[in-house]
Motif scaffolding. Structure first.
Motif, mmCIF file in Angstrom:
data_model
loop_
_atom_site.group_PDB
_atom_site.id
_atom_site.type_symbol
_atom_site.label_atom_id
_atom_site.label_comp_id
_atom_site.label_asym_id
_atom_site.label_seq_id
_atom_site.Cartn_x
_atom_site.Cartn_y
_atom_site.Cartn_z
ATOM 1 N N ILE A 106 0.866 -1.184 0.000
ATOM 2 C CA ILE A 106 0.000 0.000 0.000
ATOM 3 C C ILE A 106 0.897 1.226 0.000
ATOM 4 N N ASP A 107 0.808 2.028 -1.043
ATOM 5 C CA ASP A 107 1.589 3.252 -1.134
ATOM 6 C C ASP A 107 0.808 4.375 -0.454
ATOM 7 N N LEU A 108 1.333 4.836 0.675
ATOM 8 C CA LEU A 108 0.605 5.838 1.457
ATOM 9 C C LEU A 108 0.624 7.219 0.830
ATOM 10 N N LEU A 109 1.469 7.422 -0.183
ATOM 11 C CA LEU A 109 1.553 8.732 -0.822
ATOM 12 C C LEU A 109 1.082 8.717 -2.267
ATOM 13 N N ALA A 110 0.609 7.560 -2.738
ATOM 14 C CA ALA A 110 0.184 7.461 -4.136
ATOM 15 C C ALA A 110 -1.118 8.222 -4.341
ATOM 16 N N PRO A 111 -1.206 9.048 -5.415
ATOM 17 C CA PRO A 111 -2.424 9.836 -5.634
ATOM 18 C C PRO A 111 -3.645 8.983 -5.902
ATOM 19 N N GLY A 112 -3.455 7.812 -6.507
ATOM 20 C CA GLY A 112 -4.611 6.967 -6.816
ATOM 21 C C GLY A 112 -4.951 6.012 -5.709
ATOM 22 N N GLY A 113 -4.158 5.989 -4.634
ATOM 23 C CA GLY A 113 -4.400 5.042 -3.548
ATOM 24 C C GLY A 113 -5.086 5.719 -2.404
ATOM 25 N N VAL A 114 -4.266 6.088 -1.423
ATOM 26 C CA VAL A 114 -4.816 6.709 -0.224
ATOM 27 C C VAL A 114 -5.467 8.042 -0.536
ATOM 28 N N GLY A 115 -5.003 8.728 -1.582
ATOM 29 C CA GLY A 115 -5.559 10.037 -1.900
ATOM 30 C C GLY A 115 -6.838 9.989 -2.706
ATOM 31 N N SER A 116 -7.410 8.794 -2.911
ATOM 32 C CA SER A 116 -8.623 8.682 -3.708
ATOM 33 C C SER A 116 -9.827 9.179 -2.904
ATOM 34 N N ASP A 117 -11.019 9.076 -3.515
ATOM 35 C CA ASP A 117 -12.220 9.598 -2.876
ATOM 36 C C ASP A 117 -12.808 8.626 -1.866
ATOM 37 N N ASN A 118 -12.285 7.424 -1.775
ATOM 38 C CA ASN A 118 -12.803 6.440 -0.842
ATOM 39 C C ASN A 118 -12.462 6.859 0.581
ATOM 40 N N ASN A 119 -13.467 7.132 1.383
ATOM 41 C CA ASN A 119 -13.226 7.629 2.739
ATOM 42 C C ASN A 119 -12.507 6.610 3.611
ATOM 43 N N THR A 120 -12.807 5.330 3.438
ATOM 44 C CA THR A 120 -12.147 4.297 4.235
ATOM 45 C C THR A 120 -10.664 4.240 3.919
ATOM 46 N N VAL A 121 -10.333 4.329 2.626
ATOM 47 C CA VAL A 121 -8.931 4.298 2.222
ATOM 48 C C VAL A 121 -8.210 5.530 2.754
ATOM 49 N N LYS A 122 -8.865 6.678 2.683
ATOM 50 C CA LYS A 122 -8.263 7.904 3.219
ATOM 51 C C LYS A 122 -8.007 7.779 4.720
ATOM 52 N N LEU A 123 -8.983 7.238 5.449
ATOM 53 C CA LEU A 123 -8.844 7.106 6.899
ATOM 54 C C LEU A 123 -7.727 6.126 7.254
ATOM 55 N N ALA A 124 -7.680 4.982 6.564
ATOM 56 C CA ALA A 124 -6.631 3.995 6.834
ATOM 57 C C ALA A 124 -5.255 4.591 6.570
ATOM 58 N N GLY A 125 -5.129 5.326 5.459
ATOM 59 C CA GLY A 125 -3.849 5.951 5.144
ATOM 60 C C GLY A 125 -3.444 6.986 6.171
ATOM 61 N N ALA A 126 -4.418 7.775 6.638
ATOM 62 C CA ALA A 126 -4.117 8.796 7.646
ATOM 63 C C ALA A 126 -3.655 8.149 8.952
ATOM 64 N N ILE A 127 -4.283 7.034 9.322
ATOM 65 C CA ILE A 127 -3.886 6.331 10.549
ATOM 66 C C ILE A 127 -2.463 5.813 10.419
#
Length: 694
Positions: A152-173
């Motif tokens: 999981i790339d925590l800085l990838a624009p298409g990964g954690v930075g996507s519109d999926n709120n769960t993915v955003k929250l997991a990345g922020a944690i």
């Protein structure tokens, strides 16, 4: 002019001009062989030769501690292997390159800078270490159990930075946990929702709360990325990998279905971490002791301590000290947490029949020099490990005991032969981790002294240097990072004889290792005096044993009760003797002879109020001068008011109170004549009182 023999010999002789090398010496044409040969000629290590070569060429030496394993290299693999170099690290405006032969031409330097797309800085490293860096940089991804670990790339624009709120929250944690240097992430149900907590420096910290829907979504997200079944009624263990800039962090995932939702724990393992005793912040004396233990060619060294005490990191640091191209090192672990270059690591799998004992038997057929057994859990593993130590192998392992000497009775309880243990054992190490004062905000100690500081001074005669404050860098805790506190025991002829003659009591073992043991209390004392930690922090980790052991080391009487570690600094929380008297002179006498604070109250009513409010009274001293009427009602009032506290009491008898003596004898109460308070009698009586001796 003396002709040059070889550029490596020339560099080595700059640091060791006293060594004469014959002109007939034929230096090996292979660079790796030449380094090894020159190290042997001058009796120096490869690291020392690297420093001498660097000095000769106006550069700096590097070691594996400088290497930052990142995905991808700023230089192509073919160029690195052709020129015998490896990128140690790179930033936007600089790349640091390790070379074993720094004699590069200007044209080659220009080509390197062009290929790296940034300026370069050369550092000198041994050929074996350069090769290790190349292997780690250009190795193909390892598959675990036939399944490639999800990244999981925590800085990838298409990964954690996507519109999926769960993915955003997991990345922020994950990003927040890595930034805070957390070792574990806990996400669990909490009063109808969920809570997020990080373990930083061994202490849990509440970070945030979240709705129950988010907790369920994160659980599904992590299960999916770890390749786990979506079964909500089954515990799950898995792994995934995080990429955060140039860092790669392995995540050991545990998901347990609880009554009100999934409980998630993520252990963060930074794979770019380099292990060494120095980086683990061992003191010089402790480093030297550990080097003595692993300096033997055969035998067993045991590390003990509870979970989370840093045993695995210390074992890896010891392996890093032993790791070289001429040493075959193999490990048995459950699980393999960090991948160590140049070392063969085997992961135990009990479900498939791959136990510690079975794996150890197979490893001994692989001609190892050093064997790491992750943990001795049963008689069979212990027996095979000791047999390996007796047959020419250096064995390192761990055992779950509270102290180093306690390992010996534990091993004997596993039905091991005492004579085999006596012959195989090299030494024992027990370890704990205490938090280190934040150097950015710690402040020198000032008056008034805290209770723990006064107790430390009473026992050692020295004061702690600093106190915690708190700032942004340490999360306003006053502490940042942790320090190892160790007890070590080295095998002595007396200890060997004690084992052979059946000695296994703690007193017998302690007598047998006199002069070859350093207690954990003395290790902690050195850190406290140097201002690296505090007595109350050590007490939180070691408990009351710290004060007892420290007092024993200094031939002092230990305090009768523990200091209140959670409340220190919130008012006067020192252990107190409560004096019921109107005599200020008697109070001054008590202060002079006792190692505790003394509080004076006028009667039993004030005494009860003080005990209820403070909770730090350890004994009562009652002046018979308070008795202004009949003895029986006065004694009955005292017993009614104070008996429920359970505190020991000493009565000071004034002249003319002979009748009171008979009453006290009837009740079995301790008493002392007032005239004896001006001598050593008061201190002796208080010691007997606190020890329960009547």
């Amino acid at each position: 002019m003396i002709p040059s023999l070889h550029w490596l010999i020339d560099a080595a002789q700059r640091g060791h001009p006293e060594v004469a090398i014959a002109a007939s010496v034929d230096v090996a044409p292979n660079l790796s062989d030449a380094w090894s040969q020159v190290c042997g000629l001058f009796h120096i290590s490869a690291q020392e030769l690297a420093a001498l070569v660097a000095r000769a060429h106006g550069l700096e030496a590097a070691s594996m501690r400088n290497f930052q394993a990142v995905e991808g290299s700023c230089l192509p693999e073919r160029m690195c292997r052709q020129l015998g170099l490896a990128p140690l690290w790179h930033q936007r405006d600089l790349a640091c390159i390790a070379v074993a032969d720094p004699r590069l031409t200007q044209e080659q330097l220009k080509q390197l800078s062009f290929a790296a797309k940034r300026p370069i800085q050369l550092m000198v490293m041994s050929p074996e270490d350069v090769d290790t860096c190349q292997t780690r940089l250009f190795a193909h991804s390892v598959r675990e159990g036939g399944v490639k670990t999800q990244v999981i790339d925590l800085l990838a624009p298409g990964g954690v930075g996507s519109d999926n709120n769960t993915v955003k929250l997991a990345g922020a944690i994950f990003r927040s946990a890595i930034d805070r240097n957390a070792s574990d992430i806990h996400i669990h149900p909490f009063v109808g929702g969920g809570a997020i907590r990080f373990r930083v420096d061994g202490v849990m910290r509440r970070i945030a709360t979240l709705p129950i829907e988010s907790l369920q979504s994160i659980s599904r997200y992590l299960k999916t990325h770890a390749g786990l079944e979506p079964n909500p009624l089954k515990p799950h263990d898995g792994r995934l990998r995080l990429k955060y800039g140039q860092r790669e962090i392995d995540v050991r995932l545990s998901i347990l279905p609880a009554y009100d939702g999934d409980r998630i724990v993520c252990r963060l393992l930074d794979q770019s971490r380099n292990f060494s005793l120095q980086q683990s912040r061992f003191s010089i004396a402790d480093q030297q002791a550990l080097h003595r233990l692993i300096g033997q060619s055969a035998g067993i060294v045991l590390l003990t301590g509870p979970t989370g005490s840093g045993k695995t990191s210390t074992l890896y640091a010891l392996l890093a000290e032993l790791n070289s191209v001429d040493v075959n090192i193999m490990t048995i672990e459950d699980p393999v947490e960090y991948v160590l270059p140049g070392i063969s690591q085997v992961q135990v799998n009990e479900k498939q029949g791959l136990s510690f004992a079975d794996t150890l038997r197979s490893i001994l057929r692989q001609d190892p020099d050093v064997v790491l057994v992750g943990e001795i859990r049963d008689e069979e593993t212990a027996r095979i490990a000791l047999q390996a130590a007796l047959t020419g192998h250096l064995v390192l392992s761990t055992l779950h005991t509270n102290d180093a000497l306690g390992s010996i009775p534990r091993l004997l309880d596993l039905n091991l032969d005492a004579s085999v243990l006596a012959d195989a054992l090299i030494g024992l190490v027990s370890q704990r981790l205490v938090r280190c004062l934040c150097e950015a905000c710690r402040t020198p100690r000032e008056l008034p002294s805290l209770a723990s500081e006064e107790e430390f001074y009473r026992i050692t005669g020295e004061m702690p240097a600093y106190r915690p404050v708190g700032c942004e860098k340490c999360g306003y805790t006053g502490y940042r990072g942790r320090l190892p506190v160790i007890e070590y025991v080295e095998m002595t002829p007396q200890l060997r004889q004690a084992l052979l003659t059946g000695g296994r009591s703690l007193a017998t073992l302690q007598d047998a290792v006199q002069g070859h043991r350093r207690s954990m209390a003395m290790s902690a004392k050195a850190w406290i005096i140097s201002g690296m930690t505090t007595p109350i922090e050590v007490q939180k980790v070691l408990g009351t044993k710290f004060w007892t052991e420290l007092a024993h080391e200094h031939d002092k009487e230990p305090g009768s009760l523990t200091l209140d570690a959670g409340q220190e600094g919130q008012g006067d929380k020192r252990m107190k003797v409560l004096l019921l008297s109107n005599d200020e002179a008697l109070a001054a006498t008590l202060v002079a002879v006792l190692p505790y604070a003394v509080e004076r109250v006028a009667d039993e009513t004030q005494a009860v109020a003080h005990i209820d409010q403070q909770g730090n009274v350890i004994a009562l001293v009652i002046d018979s001068g308070l008795c202004a009427g009949p003895l029986e009602p006065w004694m009955l009032g005292l017993r009614t008011a104070l008996a429920s506290s359970g505190l020991p009491a000493l009565f000071v008898l004034r002249d003319g109170t002979e009748a009171l003596r008979d009453v006290l004898d009837r009740y079995g109460a301790m008493h002392l004549d007032h005239s004896a308070t001006q001598s050593d009698g008061l201190a002796a009586a208080m010691n007997r009182l606190l020890q329960g001796i009547h």
